[in-house]
Design an enzyme around this catalytic site. Sequence first.
Site, mmCIF file in Angstrom:
data_model
loop_
_atom_site.group_PDB
_atom_site.id
_atom_site.type_symbol
_atom_site.label_atom_id
_atom_site.label_comp_id
_atom_site.label_asym_id
_atom_site.label_seq_id
_atom_site.Cartn_x
_atom_site.Cartn_y
_atom_site.Cartn_z
ATOM 1 N N SER A 198 45.844 3.438 82.461
ATOM 2 C CA SER A 198 45.715 2.173 81.740
ATOM 3 C C SER A 198 45.987 0.952 82.610
ATOM 4 O O SER A 198 45.620 -0.162 82.231
ATOM 5 C CB SER A 198 46.655 2.157 80.530
ATOM 6 O OG SER A 198 48.011 2.116 80.936
ATOM 7 N N LYS B 13 52.697 -2.128 81.118
ATOM 8 C CA LYS B 13 51.617 -3.090 80.898
ATOM 9 C C LYS B 13 51.944 -4.393 81.605
ATOM 10 O O LYS B 13 53.049 -4.596 82.121
ATOM 11 C CB LYS B 13 51.420 -3.376 79.394
ATOM 12 C CG LYS B 13 51.250 -2.148 78.510
ATOM 13 C CD LYS B 13 49.962 -1.398 78.766
ATOM 14 C CE LYS B 13 49.866 -0.148 77.895
ATOM 15 N NZ LYS B 13 48.730 0.727 78.289
#
Length: 258
Positions: free
Chosen positions: A63, A136
């Site tokens: 990701s 993230k």
Amino acid sequence: MTTEHSAPADEVPATRKSAPTAPRRRGWVVFVRDVIVIVLVAILVSFLVKTFLVRSFYIPSGSMENTLQINDRILVDEITPRFGGYERGDVVVFRDPGGWLPPAAPDTRPFVVQAGEWLLSLVGLAAPDSDDHLIKRVIGLPGDHVVCCNAIGQITVNGVPIDESSYLKLQPGETVPQVVPFDVTVPKDSLWVLGDNRDRSRDSRYNQDQPGKGFVPMSNVVGRAFLVTWPFSRFGTIDFHHSVFAGVPSPSPTGSSP
């Protein structure tokens, strides 16, 4: 002839008694004791470092490509954000706020293997809880008004579009990530986070239906990732791309865009 007096015969020296020596067994006991103390101190120091200063994690998914690759080993700075806070662009590791990750499967490995991994984690040589955390990039800070997207597919923060082309991984033939509309104002003590591999990241956008509405409480944040340590060919610091957000103004008191 001169008569010589014979010298008296030398006396037979007394038998010298050898000094008592420490039993060899006692020497080994002292050695083993010292080794155990050194190991325990090393574990304690490593545990304190891991708890309050730096932690090790591995990357289980793609990701955050291309910034981070699957199975990269990273170090996370726990202390700096506690004193200096976070900035837009920081790459952060955090515990699941609730519902972001699927339920973990029970660990069926032998107890000895689990215990060994736990011991290695104390000194930073293993990261068994990496699958329970996410990583993230911070896009929105408390009070920020974050919107997707403008006419050319850019996210705006406090009314200013940001050019993320320096770190986004796009699908072949695409010039912008797939548009997933959102219009949020980040609450106090929370963050809005997105993955660099935007089309392969289940981030804040996809968790707006969860109790936390896609926001990450700062109390869930472990710290800021700053270094790739393995594989050695990728050893180096992690780029936060703070310059991308240089033109973003502070949020207005109402949390709306200027």
